[in-house]
Design a protein around this motif. Structure first.
Motif, mmCIF file in Angstrom:
data_model
loop_
_atom_site.group_PDB
_atom_site.id
_atom_site.type_symbol
_atom_site.label_atom_id
_atom_site.label_comp_id
_atom_site.label_asym_id
_atom_site.label_seq_id
_atom_site.Cartn_x
_atom_site.Cartn_y
_atom_site.Cartn_z
ATOM 1 N N LEU A 35 -4.237 20.848 11.218
ATOM 2 C CA LEU A 35 -5.128 20.681 10.067
ATOM 3 C C LEU A 35 -4.412 20.015 8.888
ATOM 4 O O LEU A 35 -4.984 19.141 8.230
ATOM 5 C CB LEU A 35 -5.721 22.029 9.649
ATOM 6 N N LEU A 36 -3.163 20.388 8.646
ATOM 7 C CA LEU A 36 -2.389 19.765 7.563
ATOM 8 C C LEU A 36 -2.128 18.288 7.853
ATOM 9 O O LEU A 36 -2.104 17.467 6.936
ATOM 10 C CB LEU A 36 -1.069 20.515 7.332
ATOM 11 N N ALA A 37 -1.981 17.937 9.134
ATOM 12 C CA ALA A 37 -1.813 16.530 9.524
ATOM 13 C C ALA A 37 -3.115 15.761 9.321
ATOM 14 O O ALA A 37 -3.108 14.617 8.865
ATOM 15 C CB ALA A 37 -1.372 16.447 10.980
ATOM 16 N N VAL A 38 -4.244 16.404 9.641
ATOM 17 C CA VAL A 38 -5.573 15.801 9.434
ATOM 18 C C VAL A 38 -5.800 15.541 7.942
ATOM 19 O O VAL A 38 -6.318 14.489 7.557
ATOM 20 C CB VAL A 38 -6.688 16.718 10.025
ATOM 21 N N MET A 39 -5.394 16.496 7.103
ATOM 22 C CA MET A 39 -5.536 16.344 5.652
ATOM 23 C C MET A 39 -4.658 15.193 5.120
ATOM 24 O O MET A 39 -5.039 14.489 4.192
ATOM 25 C CB MET A 39 -5.191 17.652 4.950
ATOM 26 N N ALA A 40 -3.492 15.000 5.745
ATOM 27 C CA ALA A 40 -2.610 13.884 5.366
ATOM 28 C C ALA A 40 -3.256 12.552 5.748
ATOM 29 O O ALA A 40 -3.207 11.581 4.983
ATOM 30 C CB ALA A 40 -1.251 14.029 6.046
ATOM 31 N N PHE A 41 -3.890 12.513 6.934
ATOM 32 C CA PHE A 41 -4.595 11.311 7.395
ATOM 33 C C PHE A 41 -5.755 10.978 6.454
ATOM 34 O O PHE A 41 -5.981 9.810 6.114
ATOM 35 C CB PHE A 41 -5.107 11.518 8.827
ATOM 36 N N ASP A 42 -6.463 12.019 6.001
ATOM 37 C CA ASP A 42 -7.568 11.840 5.047
ATOM 38 C C ASP A 42 -7.076 11.208 3.748
ATOM 39 O O ASP A 42 -7.708 10.299 3.218
ATOM 40 C CB ASP A 42 -8.219 13.202 4.763
ATOM 41 N N LEU A 75 3.811 16.495 12.264
ATOM 42 C CA LEU A 75 4.817 16.149 11.250
ATOM 43 C C LEU A 75 5.004 14.630 11.163
ATOM 44 O O LEU A 75 5.094 14.074 10.064
ATOM 45 C CB LEU A 75 6.149 16.831 11.566
ATOM 46 N N CYS A 76 5.027 13.956 12.325
ATOM 47 C CA CYS A 76 5.136 12.486 12.359
ATOM 48 C C CYS A 76 3.920 11.839 11.692
ATOM 49 O O CYS A 76 4.047 10.848 10.970
ATOM 50 C CB CYS A 76 5.272 11.985 13.792
ATOM 51 N N THR A 77 2.730 12.425 11.923
ATOM 52 C CA THR A 77 1.484 11.941 11.295
ATOM 53 C C THR A 77 1.572 12.075 9.770
ATOM 54 O O THR A 77 1.212 11.156 9.040
ATOM 55 C CB THR A 77 0.267 12.734 11.826
ATOM 56 N N VAL A 78 2.062 13.242 9.319
ATOM 57 C CA VAL A 78 2.210 13.491 7.875
ATOM 58 C C VAL A 78 3.197 12.499 7.259
ATOM 59 O O VAL A 78 2.901 11.874 6.236
ATOM 60 C CB VAL A 78 2.666 14.957 7.607
ATOM 61 N N VAL A 79 4.366 12.334 7.886
ATOM 62 C CA VAL A 79 5.406 11.434 7.365
ATOM 63 C C VAL A 79 4.907 9.990 7.328
ATOM 64 O O VAL A 79 5.042 9.299 6.306
ATOM 65 C CB VAL A 79 6.716 11.559 8.189
ATOM 66 N N ALA A 80 4.289 9.538 8.449
ATOM 67 C CA ALA A 80 3.762 8.161 8.517
ATOM 68 C C ALA A 80 2.688 7.930 7.451
ATOM 69 O O ALA A 80 2.676 6.885 6.787
ATOM 70 C CB ALA A 80 3.196 7.895 9.907
ATOM 71 N N SER A 81 1.792 8.918 7.278
ATOM 72 C CA SER A 81 0.719 8.820 6.271
ATOM 73 C C SER A 81 1.292 8.688 4.869
ATOM 74 O O SER A 81 0.857 7.835 4.088
ATOM 75 C CB SER A 81 -0.198 10.055 6.327
ATOM 76 N N TYR A 82 2.298 9.514 4.550
ATOM 77 C CA TYR A 82 2.871 9.483 3.205
ATOM 78 C C TYR A 82 3.757 8.269 2.945
ATOM 79 O O TYR A 82 3.879 7.833 1.797
ATOM 80 C CB TYR A 82 3.585 10.807 2.891
ATOM 81 N N ILE A 83 4.348 7.688 3.978
ATOM 82 C CA ILE A 83 5.108 6.439 3.817
ATOM 83 C C ILE A 83 4.138 5.320 3.428
ATOM 84 O O ILE A 83 4.384 4.562 2.489
ATOM 85 C CB ILE A 83 5.914 6.094 5.097
ATOM 86 N N CYS A 84 2.997 5.250 4.148
ATOM 87 C CA CYS A 84 1.960 4.252 3.833
ATOM 88 C C CYS A 84 1.383 4.468 2.434
ATOM 89 O O CYS A 84 1.165 3.506 1.691
ATOM 90 C CB CYS A 84 0.836 4.309 4.870
ATOM 91 N N ILE A 85 1.146 5.746 2.078
ATOM 92 C CA ILE A 85 0.618 6.093 0.744
ATOM 93 C C ILE A 85 1.603 5.638 -0.339
ATOM 94 O O ILE A 85 1.211 5.039 -1.338
ATOM 95 C CB ILE A 85 0.321 7.612 0.644
ATOM 96 N N LEU A 86 2.894 5.912 -0.116
ATOM 97 C CA LEU A 86 3.929 5.556 -1.091
ATOM 98 C C LEU A 86 3.972 4.038 -1.337
ATOM 99 O O LEU A 86 4.011 3.601 -2.490
ATOM 100 C CB LEU A 86 5.291 6.058 -0.597
ATOM 101 N N PHE A 87 3.948 3.265 -0.250
ATOM 102 C CA PHE A 87 3.956 1.801 -0.382
ATOM 103 C C PHE A 87 2.717 1.284 -1.115
ATOM 104 O O PHE A 87 2.803 0.376 -1.938
ATOM 105 C CB PHE A 87 4.084 1.130 0.999
ATOM 106 N N THR A 88 1.570 1.892 -0.811
ATOM 107 C CA THR A 88 0.310 1.489 -1.465
ATOM 108 C C THR A 88 0.329 1.840 -2.952
ATOM 109 O O THR A 88 -0.069 1.031 -3.791
ATOM 110 C CB THR A 88 -0.899 2.164 -0.762
ATOM 111 N N VAL A 89 0.791 3.062 -3.272
ATOM 112 C CA VAL A 89 0.850 3.514 -4.665
ATOM 113 C C VAL A 89 1.807 2.646 -5.489
ATOM 114 O O VAL A 89 1.515 2.309 -6.637
ATOM 115 C CB VAL A 89 1.243 5.022 -4.738
ATOM 116 N N LEU A 90 2.937 2.278 -4.891
ATOM 117 C CA LEU A 90 3.925 1.446 -5.598
ATOM 118 C C LEU A 90 3.401 0.050 -5.932
ATOM 119 O O LEU A 90 3.896 -0.598 -6.855
ATOM 120 C CB LEU A 90 5.225 1.342 -4.790
#
Length: 315
Positions: free
Chosen positions: A120-127, A217-232
């Protein structure tokens, strides 16, 4: 707590009850520990119930992000209720026994809820990834049907993983060792007291733990790497702050839950030799579920506004 029977010319023992050793306390500390745990349990249930109530009663929160948050709160009410009531009884009681069936039932539901929460936490990261990295397509991608399927997938994953793990653990023999060095029935202490060959059960547990922990965990990390690049890439600092504020609470919850459970389940039997494991278990079974609703309510402006509106209207 056990009975003997003869099979193939040797004495075997089938354990009917386990004794949960829990935390050794003095008579003076018993009441204080009981009061603290009871207060924490009631607060956890109340907080999570309020989060569900606020989400259901506010139109501004009828979004996928809050749909998943409501499901997380529902999950955590059951998650703490599997462990803490028995824990409370054992703090005051001298008889800390739990039947073999009761132990397996507690283990089954606990593993189900832990595995479901990982996914569920991975799904929330994908969202959050879709919301920030693909904002124009967000309503189209995260529709009601997909959200419902994702939640169903989380529960199916949890129930399936738990059924497989329990299938192997329930087949183990526990002979005349009936003392579990824990405050609830967990996989590691049960593997430790088994007198039969538990190598297959350990291997299955390790492979499934690796899958259920590492894939989300890989889903969460990948999602947040993409989020970080987009936010920057957002030109204004206000825009960057606004974009990241929508996922800061989720990221805090992920770090709390994953760090504490990874310590315990990365290599269960090996790591169980340390006493620190029992204390870390308190973090993810008692402390983290208490903190999660507070983190979401305090760090999320929409939830705070909706909470204010709910209580103002009711008053």
């Amino acid at each position: 707590s056990s009975f003997f029977y003869r099979m193939g010319g040797r004495n075997d023992t089938k354990v009917m009850y386990f004794t949960l050793l829990g935390f050794p306390t003095t008579a003076e500390l018993q009441l204080l520990l009981f009061s603290t745990l009871l207060l924490v349990y009631l607060l956890t249930v109340l907080e999570n119930f309020l989060v569900i109530l606020i989400i259901r009663n506010n139109r501004s929160l009828q979004k996928p992000m809050y749909f998943f948050l409501g499901n997380l709160s529902f999950l955590e009410i059951w998650y703490v209720s599997v462990i803490e009531p028995k824990m409370l009884i054992d703090v005051l009681s001298s008889d800390k026994q739990i039947s073999f069936q009761g132990c397996m039932t507690q283990l089954y539901f606990f593993v189900t809820f832990v595995c479901t929460e990982y996914v569920l936490l991975a799904v929330m990261a994908f969202d959050r990834f879709v919301a920030i990295c693909k904002p124009l397509r967000y309503p189209l991608i995260m529709n009601h049907q997909l959200c419902a399927h994702l939640i169903a997938g989380c529960w199916i994953c949890g129930l399936t993983t738990s059924s497989i793990k329990l299938g192997f653990i329930a087949q183990l023999s526990f002979c005349d060792v009936d003392k579990i060095n824990h405050y609830f029935c967990d996989i590691s202490p049960l593997l430790n007291i088994s007198c039969s060959d538990s190598s297959l059960a350990e291997l299955v547990d390790f492979i499934l733990a690796l899958m259920v922990i590492m894939l989300p965990l890989c889903t969460v990390v990948a999602s947040y790497i993409c989020i970080l690049f987009t936010v920057l890439k957002i030109p204004s600092s206000q825009g960057r702050q606004k974009a990241f504020s929508t996922c800061s609470s989720h990221l805090t919850v992920v770090i709390l839950f994953y760090s504490t459970t990874l310590f315990t389940y990365a290599h269960p039997k090996l790591m169980y030799t340390y006493r620190a494991n029992k204390l870390v278990s308190v973090l993810y079974t008692v402390v983290v579920p208490l903190l999660n609703p507070l983190i979401y309510c305090l760090r999320n402006k929409e939830v705070r506004a909706a909470m204010k509106k709910t209580f103002t209207c009711r008053r």
